[in-house]
Every structure is written in structure tokens, then in C-alpha cells.
Enzyme design. Structure first.
Site, PDB file in Angstrom:
ATOM      1  N   LYS A   1      42.543  24.573  31.247  1.00 48.62           N
ATOM      2  CA  LYS A   1      41.673  24.272  30.103  1.00 48.62           C
ATOM      3  C   LYS A   1      42.291  23.165  29.244  1.00 48.62           C
ATOM      4  O   LYS A   1      41.633  22.187  28.886  1.00 48.62           O
ATOM      5  CB  LYS A   1      41.483  25.550  29.253  1.00 48.62           C
ATOM      6  CG  LYS A   1      40.754  25.296  27.945  1.00 48.62           C
ATOM      7  CD  LYS A   1      40.770  26.490  27.005  1.00 48.62           C
ATOM      8  CE  LYS A   1      40.256  26.079  25.635  1.00 48.62           C
ATOM      9  NZ  LYS A   1      40.258  27.140  24.652  1.00 48.62           N
TER      10      LYS A   1
ATOM     11  N   THR B   1      41.937  26.670  20.579  1.00 48.31           N
ATOM     12  CA  THR B   1      42.203  25.370  21.198  1.00 48.31           C
ATOM     13  C   THR B   1      40.856  24.804  21.633  1.00 48.31           C
ATOM     14  O   THR B   1      40.174  25.403  22.474  1.00 48.31           O
ATOM     15  CB  THR B   1      43.103  25.516  22.442  1.00 48.31           C
ATOM     16  OG1 THR B   1      44.305  26.172  22.052  1.00 48.31           O
ATOM     17  CG2 THR B   1      43.438  24.153  23.024  1.00 48.31           C
TER      18      THR B   1
ATOM     19  N   LYS C   1      48.340  19.481  19.989  1.00 51.95           N
ATOM     20  CA  LYS C   1      48.349  20.592  20.955  1.00 51.95           C
ATOM     21  C   LYS C   1      48.139  20.081  22.389  1.00 51.95           C
ATOM     22  O   LYS C   1      48.867  20.453  23.306  1.00 51.95           O
ATOM     23  CB  LYS C   1      47.245  21.588  20.566  1.00 51.95           C
ATOM     24  CG  LYS C   1      46.883  22.613  21.610  1.00 51.95           C
ATOM     25  CD  LYS C   1      47.766  23.816  21.595  1.00 51.95           C
ATOM     26  CE  LYS C   1      47.429  24.750  22.751  1.00 51.95           C
ATOM     27  NZ  LYS C   1      48.261  25.908  22.811  1.00 51.95           N
TER      28      LYS C   1
HETATM   29  P1  NAD Z   1      40.058  35.816  24.384  1.00 45.73           P
HETATM   30  O1  NAD Z   1      38.996  35.471  25.357  1.00 45.73           O
HETATM   31  O2  NAD Z   1      40.945  36.982  24.628  1.00 45.73           O
HETATM   32  O3  NAD Z   1      39.424  35.987  22.905  1.00 45.73           O
HETATM   33  C1  NAD Z   1      38.318  35.273  22.435  1.00 45.73           C
HETATM   34  C2  NAD Z   1      37.433  36.280  21.722  1.00 45.73           C
HETATM   35  O4  NAD Z   1      36.332  35.571  21.139  1.00 45.73           O
HETATM   36  C3  NAD Z   1      36.837  37.335  22.660  1.00 45.73           C
HETATM   37  O5  NAD Z   1      37.214  38.631  22.215  1.00 45.73           O
HETATM   38  C4  NAD Z   1      35.332  37.102  22.575  1.00 45.73           C
HETATM   39  O6  NAD Z   1      34.580  38.304  22.655  1.00 45.73           O
HETATM   40  C5  NAD Z   1      35.208  36.455  21.216  1.00 45.73           C
HETATM   41  N1  NAD Z   1      33.978  35.679  21.063  1.00 45.73           N
HETATM   42  C6  NAD Z   1      33.390  34.864  21.965  1.00 45.73           C
HETATM   43  N2  NAD Z   1      32.261  34.337  21.447  1.00 45.73           N
HETATM   44  C7  NAD Z   1      32.144  34.831  20.194  1.00 45.73           C
HETATM   45  C8  NAD Z   1      31.193  34.656  19.149  1.00 45.73           C
HETATM   46  N3  NAD Z   1      30.124  33.862  19.317  1.00 45.73           N
HETATM   47  N4  NAD Z   1      31.386  35.324  17.988  1.00 45.73           N
HETATM   48  C9  NAD Z   1      32.462  36.149  17.819  1.00 45.73           C
HETATM   49  N5  NAD Z   1      33.371  36.348  18.765  1.00 45.73           N
HETATM   50  C10 NAD Z   1      33.229  35.695  19.941  1.00 45.73           C
HETATM   51  O7  NAD Z   1      40.941  34.468  24.242  1.00 45.73           O
HETATM   52  P2  NAD Z   1      42.406  34.338  23.613  1.00 45.73           P
HETATM   53  O8  NAD Z   1      43.410  34.408  24.711  1.00 45.73           O
HETATM   54  O9  NAD Z   1      42.498  35.216  22.432  1.00 45.73           O
HETATM   55  O10 NAD Z   1      42.377  32.807  23.164  1.00 45.73           O
HETATM   56  C11 NAD Z   1      41.694  32.384  21.990  1.00 45.73           C
HETATM   57  C12 NAD Z   1      41.971  30.893  21.792  1.00 45.73           C
HETATM   58  O11 NAD Z   1      43.381  30.695  21.682  1.00 45.73           O
HETATM   59  C13 NAD Z   1      41.497  30.003  22.938  1.00 45.73           C
HETATM   60  O12 NAD Z   1      40.957  28.827  22.406  1.00 45.73           O
HETATM   61  C14 NAD Z   1      42.771  29.754  23.738  1.00 45.73           C
HETATM   62  O13 NAD Z   1      42.733  28.520  24.442  1.00 45.73           O
HETATM   63  C15 NAD Z   1      43.801  29.712  22.622  1.00 45.73           C
HETATM   64  N6  NAD Z   1      45.165  30.050  23.032  1.00 45.73           N
HETATM   65  C16 NAD Z   1      45.401  31.138  23.830  1.00 45.73           C
HETATM   66  C17 NAD Z   1      46.703  31.442  24.219  1.00 45.73           C
HETATM   67  C18 NAD Z   1      47.000  32.632  25.099  1.00 45.73           C
HETATM   68  O14 NAD Z   1      48.142  32.742  25.586  1.00 45.73           O
HETATM   69  N7  NAD Z   1      46.062  33.554  25.292  1.00 45.73           N
HETATM   70  C19 NAD Z   1      47.773  30.628  23.785  1.00 45.73           C
HETATM   71  C20 NAD Z   1      47.505  29.555  22.936  1.00 45.73           C
HETATM   72  C21 NAD Z   1      46.200  29.272  22.574  1.00 45.73           C
END
Ligand code: NAD
Length: 290
Positions: A237, A87, A162
């Protein structure tokens, strides 16, 4: 298909696992070095993407997405598709897609709804922006990772859908929570409140599927001491992204703005950080009129 998967966090890891179970050849990479023994990992982001037909990114925000795409677009195979499921702000989504297209790559922005549970169960909903051709390439992957993919138009439109959806969600959750707190003070039983509203014109997903009051309605994070679920921080966010977009296109969104302000206060000044976004109910219950 050969798939590079960048960002194996709470959402990315279960999505990648489902693609592996679906028979795809996945090579993952995460900057934090997350190790899930069932997901083959590359040593570098470039190694993860260089032979891929589709590169999926699932990253925290637009700035990190742009940083990663700067590293990978010059290395991906011509004709490969970049599928961003993070997102992020609409502007970053459109910029990244333009850069991908300029390098001869396909590009889709495909943020998801359904949370960590939906990622694990393969029941996410994808809101997708990008060309028909790129959408057709990714369709079988959406079918594995989710239950529905809606093609919303050109690049950026997935993110637009979204943040509009989540602006409605933030506003209806606040309205539902303040109504429960008012009903409590008026002496109305919570079960009666649920039974009436969930079958009347005040119904919404926020009460019918995710009731913020513990012990009534379906099981929800309220029944688990408001452990997320969908964290208030993530709602904040998305509300911030909605207001950045509204400002960019001069849209009047007073309820979205107020929802953003309330979640900002809840997360940054009160006890909302790390709690489910439905914990607005105990917040309102504990307050008097200002
Ligand atoms: P998270 O923080 O658990 O995962 C993100 C991952 O990206 C981390 O493991 C981090 O180490 C990795 N990362 C960061 N910088 C990086 C880079 N430069 N290269 C490679 N890896 C890198 O977050 P999440 O909960 O998995 O969410 C991911 C996305 O999905 C976000 O944009 C969030 O808004 C969206 N989202 C999350 C949810 C939820 O319920 N968690 C629901 C819908 C949407």
C-alpha cells in the site's frame, strides 16, 4: 480534552485506549461496530464528533477518509481540530485539510510509524503536516500516543514524509533479503553475515532492528514464522502511494518502482499476502536467477 475517535481497528483501538488512560474523554466510532468495552462508543459517526475538541481518524485509505470527512466537517465545532493519523495519498490529505480550513476547523495529517506494537505501547512516531496552531493543540495527544512527533511543514507533508520513509524501508528490506539469499548460496553463515553487515556500511534498520533471517539479530517476525509485524500488504500500500506521489510530481524513483513491483508480485501472485514484509527472504531463497 473531548476526543472523537473514528476507526477503532488494529491501530485505532490501542491509540484510543492510551488517550483514555491519559485522562481524555474519548468517544469512539467504527463502521464495523468494533466493540472494545473500555472505549465508549457512539451510535453514529456524527454523534462521535459533534462535541469534540479534536477528532482523530485512523482509517484504511484516502477514499474512506474523504467519505468520513464529508460526513463530519459540517458537524464539528468551529475551531475544533481534525487529526488524521491514517496513511493516505498526499493529494487526499491536502484536499481534506483545505476543506477543514474552509469550515473554520484546524487540520493535521499525522501518519505514524511503529505499527500495532507501538500503538499499544504509546511509542509511535508521528510525521505531521499542518499549521503551527493545530500542531500545538494536538501536541499533548502525540505525547501520549507516541514518543516523537515531527512537524514536517504544511498540510500533506506528514504523508510525504511517511511515504518517503517507507519507500526507503521497502527498498532496504528487499536489498537485505536478496543479500542474505546470495550469502547463503555463497556458503556464508547467517550469523557472520549479520555480524558484519549490521556493523558495516550495509547496515540499515531492516537488518539491525528487524533482521529478516530467523535466529540471528534481534527478535523479529522472522522468528515467528513471518507472522506480521508489518504485513507485506501494508508495505505494498505504502509503495503504491509513493509511486502515485512520484508520478504526480514527476520524480524519478526507479528503486521505489521496482520495490512496488516486487511487493505486488509477492502479495498478488505468490504467498506474500498476510505474511510479514520481511518474508521476502524465504521468497528469494527459494528462487533461481530469472
Ligand atoms: P484496520 O483495518 O485494522 O482499521 C481500520 C478501521 O477503520 C476498521 O476497524 C474499519 O472497520 C474502520 N472503518 C472503515 N471504514 C470506516 C468508516 N467509513 N467509518 C468508520 N470506521 C471505518 O487498519 P489499521 O491496521 O488499524 O490501519 C489504520 C491506518 O493506519 C491505515 O491507513 C494503515 O495504513 C495505517 N498504519 C497501519 C500500521 C499497522 O501496522 N497496522 C502501521 C502504520 C500505519
Amino acid at each position: 480534552m473531548r476526543i472523537g475517535f473514528i476507526g477503532l481497528g488494529n491501530m485505532g483501538a490501542p491509540m484510543a485506549l492510551n488517550l483514555i488512560k491519559g485522562g481524555h474523554d474519548v468517544l469512539g466510532y467504527d463502521a464495523a461496530g468494533h466493540i472494545d468495552a473500555d472505549i465508549p462508543q457512539a451510535d453514529s459517526v456524527t454523534a462521535a464528533v459533534k462535541d469534540a475538541d479534536v477528532v482523530i481518524t485512523m482509517l484504511p485509505n484516502g477514499a474512506i477518509l474523504r467519505q468520513v470527512t464529508d460526513q463530519i466537517f459540517g458537524i464539528m465545532q468551529p475551531g475544533a481540530v481534525h487529526l488524521d493519523c491514517s496513511t493516505v495519498d498526499v493529494e487526499s490529505a491536502r484536499l481534506v485539510a483545505q476543506q477543514a480550513n474552509a469550515k473554520g476547523l484546524g487540520a493535521l495529517d499525522a501518519p505514524v510509524s511503529g505499527g500495532v506494537g507501538g500503538a499499544a505501547a504509546g511509542t509511535l512516531t508521528f510525521m505531521v503536516g499542518g499549521s503551527d496552531e493545530a500542531f500545538a493543540t494536538a501536541k499533548s495527544l502525540f505525547d501520549i500516543m507516541g514518543q516523537k512527533a515531527v512537524h514536517c511543514g504544511p498540510s500533506g507533508n506528514g504523508q510525504a514524509a511517511k511515504i518517503c520513509n517507507n519507500m526507503i524501508l521497502g527498498v532496504t528490506m528487499i536489498a537485505t533479503c536478496e543479500a542474505f539469499a546470495l550469502a547463503d548460496k555463497l556458503g556464508l553463515d547467517r550469523q557472520a553475515m549479520f555480524d558484519v553487515v549490521s556493523t558495516s556500511s550495509g547496515a540499515s534498520w531492516s537488518i539491525n532492528a528487524y533482521c529478516p533471517a530467523p535466529g540471528v539479530g534481534p527478535q523479529s517476525p522472522a522468528d515467528n514464522d513471518y507472522k506480521p509485524g508489518f504485513a507485506a500488504d501494508l508495505m505494498l500500500k505504502d509503495l503504491r502511494l509513493s509511486q502515485i506521489a512520484a508520478q504526480d510530481v514527476d520524480a524519478d524513483t526507479p528503486m521505489g518502482q521496482l520495490a512496488r513491483d516486487l511487493y505486488t508480485q509477492f502479495v498478488e501472485e505468490e504467498d506474500g499476502k498476510g505474511r510479514d514484509f520481511s518474508a521476502m527472504l524465504p521468497r528469494f531463497s527459494g528462487r533461481s536467477r530469472p
